[in-house]
Design an enzyme around this catalytic site. Structure first.
Site, PDB file in Angstrom:
ATOM      1  N   LYS A  75       3.114 -94.670  48.604  1.00 54.24           N
ATOM      2  CA  LYS A  75       3.044 -95.515  49.787  1.00 54.24           C
ATOM      3  C   LYS A  75       4.098 -96.605  49.695  1.00 54.24           C
ATOM      4  CE  LYS A  75       0.105 -95.701  53.379  1.00 54.24           C
ATOM      5  NZ  LYS A  75      -0.680 -94.578  53.920  1.00 54.24           N
ATOM      6  N   ASP A 114       3.337 -95.234  59.154  1.00 56.45           N
ATOM      7  CA  ASP A 114       2.006 -95.757  58.844  1.00 56.45           C
ATOM      8  C   ASP A 114       1.793 -96.950  59.783  1.00 56.45           C
ATOM      9  OD1 ASP A 114      -0.223 -95.321  56.714  1.00 56.45           O
ATOM     10  OD2 ASP A 114       0.001 -97.481  56.780  1.00 56.45           O
ATOM     11  N   THR A 149      -3.535 -86.814  63.361  1.00 56.78           N
ATOM     12  CA  THR A 149      -4.549 -87.565  62.603  1.00 56.78           C
ATOM     13  C   THR A 149      -5.839 -87.652  63.427  1.00 56.78           C
ATOM     14  OG1 THR A 149      -2.781 -88.850  61.602  1.00 56.78           O
ATOM     15  CG2 THR A 149      -5.005 -89.689  61.324  1.00 56.78           C
ATOM     16  N   LEU A 180      -8.695 -99.574  68.286  1.00 57.76           N
ATOM     17  CA  LEU A 180      -8.047 -98.712  69.279  1.00 57.76           C
ATOM     18  C   LEU A 180      -6.532 -98.745  69.104  1.00 57.76           C
ATOM     19  CD1 LEU A 180     -10.127 -99.388  72.546  1.00 57.76           C
ATOM     20  CD2 LEU A 180     -10.272 -97.424  71.003  1.00 57.76           C
ATOM     21  N   GLY A 181      -6.088 -98.533  67.891  1.00 56.87           N
ATOM     22  CA  GLY A 181      -4.649 -98.430  67.621  1.00 56.87           C
ATOM     23  C   GLY A 181      -4.166 -97.042  67.992  1.00 56.87           C
ATOM     24  N   SER A 182      -3.021 -96.643  67.432  1.00 59.88           N
ATOM     25  CA  SER A 182      -2.437 -95.379  67.893  1.00 59.88           C
ATOM     26  C   SER A 182      -3.352 -94.193  67.582  1.00 59.88           C
ATOM     27  CB  SER A 182      -1.046 -95.181  67.312  1.00 59.88           C
ATOM     28  OG  SER A 182      -1.096 -95.243  65.913  1.00 59.88           O
ATOM     29  N   VAL A 183      -4.061 -94.213  66.469  1.00 57.94           N
ATOM     30  CA  VAL A 183      -4.972 -93.098  66.175  1.00 57.94           C
ATOM     31  C   VAL A 183      -6.324 -93.304  66.865  1.00 57.94           C
ATOM     32  CG1 VAL A 183      -6.165 -91.791  64.384  1.00 57.94           C
ATOM     33  CG2 VAL A 183      -3.851 -92.626  63.967  1.00 57.94           C
ATOM     34  N   GLY A 184      -6.883 -94.507  66.763  1.00 58.99           N
ATOM     35  CA  GLY A 184      -8.199 -94.779  67.334  1.00 58.99           C
ATOM     36  C   GLY A 184      -8.268 -94.474  68.821  1.00 58.99           C
ATOM     37  N   ALA A 236      -9.687 -98.920  62.269  1.00 57.77           N
ATOM     38  CA  ALA A 236      -8.836-100.116  62.202  1.00 57.77           C
ATOM     39  C   ALA A 236      -8.247-100.226  60.790  1.00 57.77           C
ATOM     40  CB  ALA A 236      -9.655-101.348  62.555  1.00 57.77           C
TER      41      ALA A 236
END
Ligand code: PHE
Length: 346
Positions: A75, A114, A149, A180-184, A236
């Site tokens: 990472k 990421d 994802t 509620l980000g890009s994946v959420g 999150a």
């Protein structure tokens, strides 16, 4: 909490151009080249960024091993001080510094997107090193990993839904998506399309605008965490599942795409004792890396990649089964599986 240092190498340098701390943690290359995204995030202290890099890279080793990928874990974290304004010019410098740090590892590690980085950023890194995944499609990469994802998390949710209610359909399931980000957001859309009953939350109040499109109910993040639902979906930043929160939880299971969900490892046992299924984050969130590696390393088609991502449903079902059978937590079953795969690596 202290743990043994078991990383192969960690490079920490002050970026030549950005003057910011650039941290690349290579946890393991036992199964192959270490992979893991580049997190560009604010930290009060750069050491918090280092701690994140160490934990996230170890998580990537387990993620790849359980997903059956021939890769190890790493990472990158760029620890941006809270007072620093990350404008376009500084961002460009940061990405060039990251590219040089990645290149200096001579292929032991390849980066990807990421939290805080995009496929465009990967293209910028790609100008200085070949060891980067998820450049935009027109630049020869597999593009944004968030949809995969989200799809992989949906697959994990199906396995748990099956276990809880005897059906893999999420129609009518009550879920709380925290973040509620890009994946959420993508995951919430998939769930809404399937007719799930959704509570959604985010620390950013502006995200509330999304509730209409999702047919969801907006709640405060702490309410979302302890809501009376079938499945809690942490989407999150990590560390939301603390010892203190466990007695407050009212869900039957926890499955989400956030990395590092547990504040401390012992929370897995506390959840188990409360009868709450916790699918390890590194199992549920593997869709992005599975998709990118299937397409970019193994030259698979988008269809093949999708099938591999959807197979997370079987992986989770197998882990829940193994956990029952061996009277261990799903977390223990997953870490045993990862360990077995690492042990048999040549
Ligand atoms: N951010 C992704 C994860 O945590 C890492 C990733 C790396 C994704 C490489 C795609 C490609 O799994």
């Amino acid at each position: 909490m202290s743990a043994e240092f078991d990383h192969e190498q960690v490079a920490i340098r002050t970026g030549l151009r950005s003057d910011l701390p650039v941290i690349v943690a290579v946890h393991s290359t036992k199964l192959g080249q270490a992979v893991g995204g580049c997190r560009l995030w604010r930290y009060a202290d750069w050491r918090d960024g280092l701690a994140d890099a160490l934990r996230l890279s170890a998580g990537m080793t387990a993620k790849c091993a359980v997903a059956g990928l021939a890769n190890g874990g790493g990472k990158t974290v760029v620890a941006v001080p809270e007072s620093t304004v990350l404008d376009v010019a500084l961002r460009r410098k940061v990405l060039e510094d990251v590219a040089d740090a990645v290149a200096s590892l001579n292929g032991a590690y390849a980066t990807g997107p990421d939290v805080g980085t995009t496929p465009q950023d990967m293209a910028a890194i790609g100008e200085r090193t070949a060891h980067v995944f998820c450049k935009p499609e027109e630049r020869g990469g597999s593009g944004d990993s968030s949809p995969a994802t989200a799809l992989g998390t949906l697959a994990a949710l199906r396995a748990v839904r099956q276990r809880l209610h005897g059906t893999s359909a999420l129609t009518g399931a009550r879920l709380s998506v925290v973040g509620l980000g890009s994946v959420g957001l993508r995951l919430a859309r998939l769930l809404a399309a399937e007719g799930a009953e959704l509570l959604v939350s985010d620390i950013d109040p502006a995200k509330r605008e999304r509730t209409g499109e999702l047919g969801a109910t907006w709640v405060a993040p702490d309410e979302g965490l302890t809501a009376d639902v079938d499945i809690l979906v942490p989407a999150a930043l990590g560390g939301t599942l603390t010892k203190q929160i466990v007695p407050e939880l009212r869900c039957a299971a926890i499955v989400g795409p956030a990395n590092n969900q547990l504040a401390t490892p012992d929370v897995a046992d506390l959840l188990h004792r409360r009868g709450i299924f916790w699918v390890p984050d590194y199992v549920a969130s593997a869709g992005g890396v599975i998709n990118a590696l299937t397409m970019e390393l193994h030259h698979g088609t988008a269809h093949e990649a999708r099938k591999r991502v959807e197979a997370i449903e079987h992986t989770v079902a197998d882990l829940l089964h193994a956990a029952d059978h061996q009277q261990v937590t799903p977390a223990q079953a997953a870490s045993q599986l990862a360990q077995r795969r690492l042990d048999t690596a040549t």
